[in-house]
Write a protein that holds these residues in place. Structure first.
Motif, mmCIF file in Angstrom:
data_model
loop_
_atom_site.group_PDB
_atom_site.id
_atom_site.type_symbol
_atom_site.label_atom_id
_atom_site.label_comp_id
_atom_site.label_asym_id
_atom_site.label_seq_id
_atom_site.Cartn_x
_atom_site.Cartn_y
_atom_site.Cartn_z
ATOM 1 N N LYS A 1 1.428 0.947 4.077
ATOM 2 C CA LYS A 1 2.577 0.752 3.192
ATOM 3 C C LYS A 1 2.883 -0.716 2.945
ATOM 4 O O LYS A 1 3.235 -1.100 1.816
ATOM 5 N N TYR A 2 2.713 -1.549 3.965
ATOM 6 C CA TYR A 2 3.178 -2.929 3.851
ATOM 7 C C TYR A 2 2.092 -3.996 3.862
ATOM 8 O O TYR A 2 2.361 -5.146 3.504
ATOM 9 N N TYR B 1 -0.747 8.360 6.809
ATOM 10 C CA TYR B 1 -0.269 7.196 6.055
ATOM 11 C C TYR B 1 0.589 6.365 7.003
ATOM 12 O O TYR B 1 1.556 6.850 7.569
ATOM 13 N N TRP C 1 2.299 2.457 8.618
ATOM 14 C CA TRP C 1 3.046 1.249 8.257
ATOM 15 C C TRP C 1 2.107 0.189 7.674
ATOM 16 O O TRP C 1 2.452 -0.485 6.701
ATOM 17 N N PRO D 1 -2.916 -1.439 1.631
ATOM 18 C CA PRO D 1 -2.887 -0.113 1.009
ATOM 19 C C PRO D 1 -4.293 0.435 0.770
ATOM 20 O O PRO D 1 -5.224 -0.307 0.471
#
Length: 386
Positions: free
Chosen positions: A293-294, A288, A290, A297
């Protein structure tokens, strides 16, 4: 303890790469390479200790570190990705790394949420940095300095040529973007069905098709690829540009079967996709990041062998392949230069300074991946296996 361990690993990683690190007291470590300016050392190490590589990106978002040559710095790090952490400590990634939230799995509902988080940010935002074709994928350049839209059209036209799109072709496009491929196909005389999960994209694609005078030959549906009803005889051609990366490995077989079931006998499939080396994909497929997450997804960048195997099981094989990863580095360079050059307009749309740093990092991070050959982009043409 995590911060202290992160400090040890950070210093080792920087020493292993051609990067200089400058601290607030003026001290500089390393002798060559781009400079990483540490602004808040304690905050940087705390984020690294709490979230590993995700924390490295978050530290940039927060301003804990900076770089005058961000792409150059990230390109060096991307090129050293396999050796930054000593092999004896690689196992820590699987223990310490974050896990993808279950809500980001690419079920039909999960896919809609994932797409909404990125593509429904604002059509006006994307229009600020994309070329006039509104193409959000790699261009295919003929020479340095070529007009951006010309290079984007070359990418589109190559896919349409390889899949035989012409007068009367029944074309299915999976992943509409903002409609440029559909418009160019319709101008050839094709009848296009295009599907997207982004309401913002659908609205603008329909408006652009009407403005181009091809609305009668372009249908844009707000629909998941799993929900596309078959048509009698199948589609003569199916194209999908940089959409399979958002499908997720667990759903690749579902995606390939959906494509194969809707393809007419003798039809062709044209895929453009970001790729990475097969062994690297296997090593990182459960990581998982960066970017997850930002920015994007639920996705996973595939390898060409993985896609060949998945589509092979669905009865399709690759007939033609073109790799052009350095063209993506140039595409991203142009996007980022325009994005950063129009920062006041980004702010006027309501996006704050943290968002601007996030997207600056995202675009630089991706450009570095292609420049270092960590990532590639490929066009594949597929047809029924003999």
């Amino acid at each position: 303890m995590r911060s202290q361990m992160a400090g040890v690993l950070f210093r080792r990683a920087m020493a292993r790469s051609a990067v200089r690190v400058r601290y607030p007291d003026g001290r500089v470590t390393g002798t060559t390479g781009p400079i990483l300016d540490v602004r808040r050392p304690e905050a940087l190490l705390a984020r690294l200790g709490a979230a590993g590589l995700i924390g490295f990106g978050e530290a940039y978002q927060a301003g804990d570190w900076d770089a005058d040559d961000l792409v150059g710095l990230l390109t060096v790090l991307a090129g050293s990705m396999g050796t930054l952490i000593p092999p004896s400590l690689q196992w820590m990634r699987h223990v310490h790394g974050a896990r993808a939230p279950r809500a980001e799995r690419n079920t039909p509902d999960g896919s809609r949420r994932n797409i909404h988080r990125h593509y429904d940010l604002s059509n006006d935002l994307f229009a600020l940095f994309l070329d006039e074709s509104m193409s959000y994928s790699s261009a295919l350049f003929d020479h340095p300095g070529e007009d951006f839209t010309t290079a984007q059209h070359r990418k589109i036209d190559r896919l349409l040529d390889r899949t035989g799109v012409t007068l009367g072709t029944r074309l299915l496009e999976i992943g509409t973007g903002w409609g440029e491929l559909s418009i160019r196909a319709a101008r050839r005389g094709a009848r296009v069905v295009s599907v997207t999960l982004s309401a913002e994209q659908r609205d603008l694609a329909l408006r652009r098709a009407a403005e181009a005078g091809v609305a009668s030959r372009v249908e844009v549906r707000l629909q998941d690829y799993r929900e596309i009803p078959p048509i009698a005889g199948g589609f003569d051609a199916i194209v999908s540009v940089e959409m399979v990366e958002a499908v997720g490995a667990a759903y690749w077989p579902v995606y390939a079967e959906a494509v194969a079931r809707r393809l007419a006998p003798g039809g062709r499939v044209g895929l453009q996709m970001i790729t990475m080396a097969h062994d690297r994909m296997r090593t990182t497929r459960s990581t998982y990041t960066w970017i997850h997450k930002y920015v994007f997804p639920g996705g996973l960048v595939p390898s060409v062998p993985a896609m060949e195997a998945v589509f092979g099981r669905a009865g399709l094989r690759v007939h033609d392949r073109l790799d052009f990863g350095l063209d993506y580095a140039e595409t991203l360079r142009r996007w980022r230069a325009t994005f950063t050059g129009r920062s006041a307009e980004v702010a006027a749309l309501g996006f704050d300074a943290t968002f601007a740093r996030t997207w600056n990092f995202y675009l630089a991070y991706c450009e570095a991946g292609f420049a270092a050959r960590y990532l590639d982009v490929s066009q594949l043409t597929l047809g029924r296996a003999a």
